[in-house]
Design a protein around this motif. Structure first.
Motif, PDB file in Angstrom:
ATOM      1  N   GLN A   1       0.829  -1.180   0.000  1.00  0.00           N
ATOM      2  CA  GLN A   1       0.000   0.000   0.000  1.00  0.00           C
ATOM      3  C   GLN A   1       0.884   1.258   0.000  1.00  0.00           C
ATOM      4  O   GLN A   1       2.046   1.189   0.337  1.00  0.00           O
ATOM      5  N   VAL A   2       0.282   2.367  -0.367  1.00  0.00           N
ATOM      6  CA  VAL A   2       1.034   3.615  -0.433  1.00  0.00           C
ATOM      7  C   VAL A   2       1.252   4.169   0.974  1.00  0.00           C
ATOM      8  O   VAL A   2       0.340   4.187   1.793  1.00  0.00           O
ATOM      9  N   GLN A   3       2.479   4.589   1.216  1.00  0.00           N
ATOM     10  CA  GLN A   3       2.811   5.242   2.478  1.00  0.00           C
ATOM     11  C   GLN A   3       3.537   6.545   2.185  1.00  0.00           C
ATOM     12  O   GLN A   3       4.430   6.589   1.334  1.00  0.00           O
ATOM     13  N   VAL A   4       3.133   7.581   2.900  1.00  0.00           N
ATOM     14  CA  VAL A   4       3.772   8.895   2.809  1.00  0.00           C
ATOM     15  C   VAL A   4       4.123   9.296   4.230  1.00  0.00           C
ATOM     16  O   VAL A   4       3.234   9.396   5.082  1.00  0.00           O
ATOM     17  N   VAL A   5       5.415   9.488   4.490  1.00  0.00           N
ATOM     18  CA  VAL A   5       5.871   9.705   5.860  1.00  0.00           C
ATOM     19  C   VAL A   5       6.741  10.955   5.931  1.00  0.00           C
ATOM     20  O   VAL A   5       7.798  11.017   5.297  1.00  0.00           O
ATOM     21  N   GLU A   6       6.295  11.919   6.728  1.00  0.00           N
ATOM     22  CA  GLU A   6       7.047  13.155   6.920  1.00  0.00           C
ATOM     23  C   GLU A   6       7.980  13.023   8.122  1.00  0.00           C
ATOM     24  O   GLU A   6       7.686  12.276   9.063  1.00  0.00           O
ATOM     25  N   SER A   7       9.061  13.783   8.083  1.00  0.00           N
ATOM     26  CA  SER A   7       9.975  13.848   9.222  1.00  0.00           C
ATOM     27  C   SER A   7      10.683  15.194   9.188  1.00  0.00           C
ATOM     28  O   SER A   7      10.622  15.905   8.179  1.00  0.00           O
ATOM     29  N   GLY A   8      11.340  15.523  10.304  1.00  0.00           N
ATOM     30  CA  GLY A   8      12.147  16.733  10.342  1.00  0.00           C
ATOM     31  C   GLY A   8      11.523  17.898  11.071  1.00  0.00           C
ATOM     32  O   GLY A   8      12.157  18.958  11.213  1.00  0.00           O
ATOM     33  N   GLY A   9      10.299  17.731  11.553  1.00  0.00           N
ATOM     34  CA  GLY A   9       9.694  18.820  12.295  1.00  0.00           C
ATOM     35  C   GLY A   9      10.362  19.019  13.649  1.00  0.00           C
ATOM     36  O   GLY A   9      11.203  18.218  14.068  1.00  0.00           O
ATOM     37  N   GLY A  10       9.981  20.093  14.313  1.00  0.00           N
ATOM     38  CA  GLY A  10      10.554  20.369  15.625  1.00  0.00           C
ATOM     39  C   GLY A  10      10.281  21.787  16.053  1.00  0.00           C
ATOM     40  O   GLY A  10       9.415  22.466  15.475  1.00  0.00           O
ATOM     41  N   MET A  11      11.015  22.206  17.077  1.00  0.00           N
ATOM     42  CA  MET A  11      10.878  23.565  17.599  1.00  0.00           C
ATOM     43  C   MET A  11      12.103  24.370  17.210  1.00  0.00           C
ATOM     44  O   MET A  11      13.233  23.882  17.294  1.00  0.00           O
ATOM     45  N   VAL A  12      11.865  25.599  16.819  1.00  0.00           N
ATOM     46  CA  VAL A  12      12.963  26.466  16.410  1.00  0.00           C
ATOM     47  C   VAL A  12      12.588  27.906  16.753  1.00  0.00           C
ATOM     48  O   VAL A  12      11.407  28.249  16.824  1.00  0.00           O
TER      49      VAL A  12
ATOM     50  N   GLY B   1       0.391  12.191   4.066  1.00  0.00           N
ATOM     51  CA  GLY B   1       1.063  11.712   5.260  1.00  0.00           C
ATOM     52  C   GLY B   1       0.304  12.125   6.508  1.00  0.00           C
ATOM     53  O   GLY B   1      -0.729  12.795   6.438  1.00  0.00           O
ATOM     54  N   GLN B   2       0.849  11.741   7.650  1.00  0.00           N
ATOM     55  CA  GLN B   2       0.211  12.029   8.938  1.00  0.00           C
ATOM     56  C   GLN B   2       0.594  13.397   9.484  1.00  0.00           C
ATOM     57  O   GLN B   2      -0.030  13.879  10.437  1.00  0.00           O
ATOM     58  N   GLY B   3       1.606  13.998   8.916  1.00  0.00           N
ATOM     59  CA  GLY B   3       1.999  15.332   9.339  1.00  0.00           C
ATOM     60  C   GLY B   3       3.148  15.345  10.331  1.00  0.00           C
ATOM     61  O   GLY B   3       3.382  14.374  11.051  1.00  0.00           O
ATOM     62  N   THR B   4       3.848  16.459  10.356  1.00  0.00           N
ATOM     63  CA  THR B   4       4.925  16.674  11.319  1.00  0.00           C
ATOM     64  C   THR B   4       4.788  18.091  11.866  1.00  0.00           C
ATOM     65  O   THR B   4       4.525  19.037  11.118  1.00  0.00           O
ATOM     66  N   GLN B   5       4.948  18.223  13.179  1.00  0.00           N
ATOM     67  CA  GLN B   5       4.717  19.521  13.834  1.00  0.00           C
ATOM     68  C   GLN B   5       5.944  20.413  13.700  1.00  0.00           C
ATOM     69  O   GLN B   5       7.084  19.988  13.972  1.00  0.00           O
ATOM     70  N   VAL B   6       5.690  21.653  13.323  1.00  0.00           N
ATOM     71  CA  VAL B   6       6.724  22.690  13.308  1.00  0.00           C
ATOM     72  C   VAL B   6       6.248  23.805  14.235  1.00  0.00           C
ATOM     73  O   VAL B   6       5.142  24.321  14.068  1.00  0.00           O
TER      74      VAL B   6
END
Length: 123
Positions: A1-12, A114-119
């Motif tokens: 199945q198709v997967q879309v995965v984000e990474s790299g978010g964080g606090m800045v 994707g599920q999203g990544t918090q910035v």
């Protein structure tokens, strides 16, 4: 199945930089346009940036991020990136990556999300 995965978010802190990555699998990545959207607290999900299947100069940006954000893709790694510079508190949001045959700046032009990544950008 198709997967879309984000990474790299964080606090800045404001003025800082982050690079988001999005890895897609289960699809012919090089055939898909890729987009980044974001949803801030209490706001609608909005377009940030998009890149065509071929990459290069076929990119589009929201006015609010032009000159600060850069979208790119590496078809060999099935990955799209969003380099975010000179971040502002208003950029605080969950960032979503999406893949679609059509692409562009509309949410309905994308098929997989994707599920999203918090910035979070502090002032």
């Amino acid at each position: 199945q198709v997967q879309v995965v984000e990474s790299g978010g964080g606090m800045v802190q404001a003025g800082g930089s982050l690079r988001l990555s999005c890895a897609a699998s289960g699809l012919t990545f090089r055939s898909y346009a890729m987009g980044w959207f974001r949803q801030g607290p209490g706001k609608e999900r909005e377009f940030v940036a998009a890149i065509s299947w071929s990459g290069g100069d076929r990119v589009d940006y929201a006015e609010s991020v032009k000159g600060r954000f850069t979208i790119s893709r590496d078809n060999a790694k099935n990955t799209v990136y969003l380099q975010m510079n000179r971040l502002e508190p208003e950029d605080t949001a969950v960032y979503y990556c999406a893949a679609g045959f059509v692409g562009g700046n509309g949410r309905n032009q994308y098929d997989y999300w994707g599920q999203g990544t918090q910035v979070t950008v502090s002032s």
